[in-house]
Design a protein around this motif. Structure first.
Motif, PDB file in Angstrom:
ATOM      1  N   LEU A 172       0.845  -1.193   0.000  1.00 51.56           N
ATOM      2  CA  LEU A 172       0.000   0.000   0.000  1.00 51.56           C
ATOM      3  C   LEU A 172       0.880   1.242   0.000  1.00 51.56           C
ATOM      4  O   LEU A 172       1.858   1.327   0.762  1.00 51.56           O
ATOM      5  CB  LEU A 172      -0.903  -0.017   1.232  1.00 51.56           C
ATOM      6  CG  LEU A 172      -1.922   1.114   1.399  1.00 51.56           C
ATOM      7  CD1 LEU A 172      -2.943   1.097   0.256  1.00 51.56           C
ATOM      8  CD2 LEU A 172      -2.638   0.985   2.737  1.00 51.56           C
ATOM      9  N   LYS A 193      -0.303  -3.206   4.687  1.00 50.44           N
ATOM     10  CA  LYS A 193      -1.713  -2.841   4.813  1.00 50.44           C
ATOM     11  C   LYS A 193      -1.903  -2.025   6.095  1.00 50.44           C
ATOM     12  O   LYS A 193      -0.988  -1.906   6.924  1.00 50.44           O
ATOM     13  CB  LYS A 193      -2.615  -4.075   4.864  1.00 50.44           C
ATOM     14  CG  LYS A 193      -2.425  -4.939   6.101  1.00 50.44           C
ATOM     15  CD  LYS A 193      -3.428  -6.091   6.150  1.00 50.44           C
ATOM     16  CE  LYS A 193      -3.313  -6.856   7.471  1.00 50.44           C
ATOM     17  NZ  LYS A 193      -4.323  -7.922   7.608  1.00 50.44           N
ATOM     18  N   CYS A 210      -7.848   1.809  -3.045  1.00 53.21           N
ATOM     19  CA  CYS A 210      -7.464   0.646  -2.255  1.00 53.21           C
ATOM     20  C   CYS A 210      -8.626  -0.335  -2.136  1.00 53.21           C
ATOM     21  O   CYS A 210      -9.777   0.010  -2.406  1.00 53.21           O
ATOM     22  CB  CYS A 210      -6.954   1.043  -0.868  1.00 53.21           C
ATOM     23  SG  CYS A 210      -8.063   2.061   0.097  1.00 53.21           S
ATOM     24  N   ALA A 253      -3.669  -2.437  -0.970  1.00 49.12           N
ATOM     25  CA  ALA A 253      -3.519  -1.760  -2.253  1.00 49.12           C
ATOM     26  C   ALA A 253      -4.649  -2.179  -3.182  1.00 49.12           C
ATOM     27  O   ALA A 253      -5.194  -3.278  -3.088  1.00 49.12           O
ATOM     28  CB  ALA A 253      -2.165  -2.096  -2.877  1.00 49.12           C
TER      29      ALA A 253
END
Length: 275
Positions: free
Chosen positions: A90, A155, A181, A195
């Motif tokens: 992410l 995350k 996301c 992500a």
């Protein structure tokens, strides 16, 4: 049908309420591998380093050609040396935006890097869970994530036992999350942000392609919303008896056993051993 790979959720599916693998599951998984050549792949929201003791229980620890899908599909590792084959992290700035949005909300926040967990605004319920899981976490006293700017972010998640409250937050966060996301729920306590495009289903597809297998020859088993994507793509989808009703509704089969009674053993006995 001959199945060659089982992708299995960990918490509330493979693991019982004491966060252990019951002996019935262990015996079935080991027999399925030895006698039928069936790969067993943990597919978890946790990081891969946090399930090493479970891999030892199953005889999969540090084994070549055995795999783990972790961070909800954000990472794919081969067990031998925890070889990271694929990582879809992410963006730091997106993580920071989600983090700062949650600071004035009723949530405990966890941020995951490849190998560490950072916990902010620790709640009483989350403190109990952290203690029971015995997974190392960094409990933070300052609500700032700038020190992670150069770290790969796996995350971020919000924790609250009130799932309707978390779902309300999702609705209010559309400008932050939509198109940026993936958002899922797990363990009846977490709202998870990965992500965009990262989920257990895509992770399973990626692994199958790497191994040269057919997705139709896979079984996926789970209990909650972060399992939904892999349940939809697998050749056979199985819900634990303790799964949410939404998960049971999309699955081909729901076990009679709950996570304390051997969910995985039941599906292996039925669909691999043909008992």
């Amino acid at each position: 049908m001959s199945y060659v790979l089982i992708a299995c959720d960990m918490d509330e599916t493979l693991l019982n309420d004491q966060h252990e693998i019951c002996q019935r599951n262990v015996d079935a998984i080991i027999r399925a591998k030895k006698e039928f050549g069936v790969k067993f792949v943990p597919a978890t929201g946790r990081g891969y380093l946090s399930i090493q003791h479970n891999l030892k229980t199953l005889g999969l620890y540090d084994e070549a050609n055995e795999y783990v899908l972790s961070f909800n599909g954000g990472a794919l590792t081969e067990n031998r040396g925890n070889n990271l084959i694929q990582f879809k992290g992410l963006d730091f700035l997106k993580m920071k935006e989600i983090f700062e949005y949650g600071l004035d909300k009723d949530v405990c926040i966890r941020v995951y890097t490849k190998d560490q967990i950072f916990v902010f605004n620790l709640s009483e319920s989350e403190a109990i869970r952290i203690n029971s899981l015995k997974v190392p976490c960094n409990i933070m006293s300052e609500n700032n994530v700038d020190f992670l700017a150069d770290e790969p972010i796996a995350k971020i998640l919000y924790q609250n036992l009130d799932i309707p409250y978390l779902k309300e937050l999702k609705h209010n966060m559309k400008s932050i999350t939509d198109g940026h996301c993936s958002v899922t729920y797990s363990s009846n306590r977490y709202m998870e942000f990965n992500a965009l495009g990262v989920d257990k289903g895509q992770g399973l597809c990626d692994l199958v392609n790497i191994l040269g297998l057919d997705i139709k020859d896979t079984i996926a088993v789970g209990d909650n919303y972060n399992d939904l994507a892999m349940l939809k793509v697998a050749g056979l989808s199985v819900a634990a008896q303790n799964a949410t009703q939404d998960i049971k509704a999309v699955c081909d089969y729901t076990t009679k056993a709950d996570n304390n009674e051997g969910v995985i053993a039941e599906l292996i006995e039925k669909f691999i051993f043909n008992q």
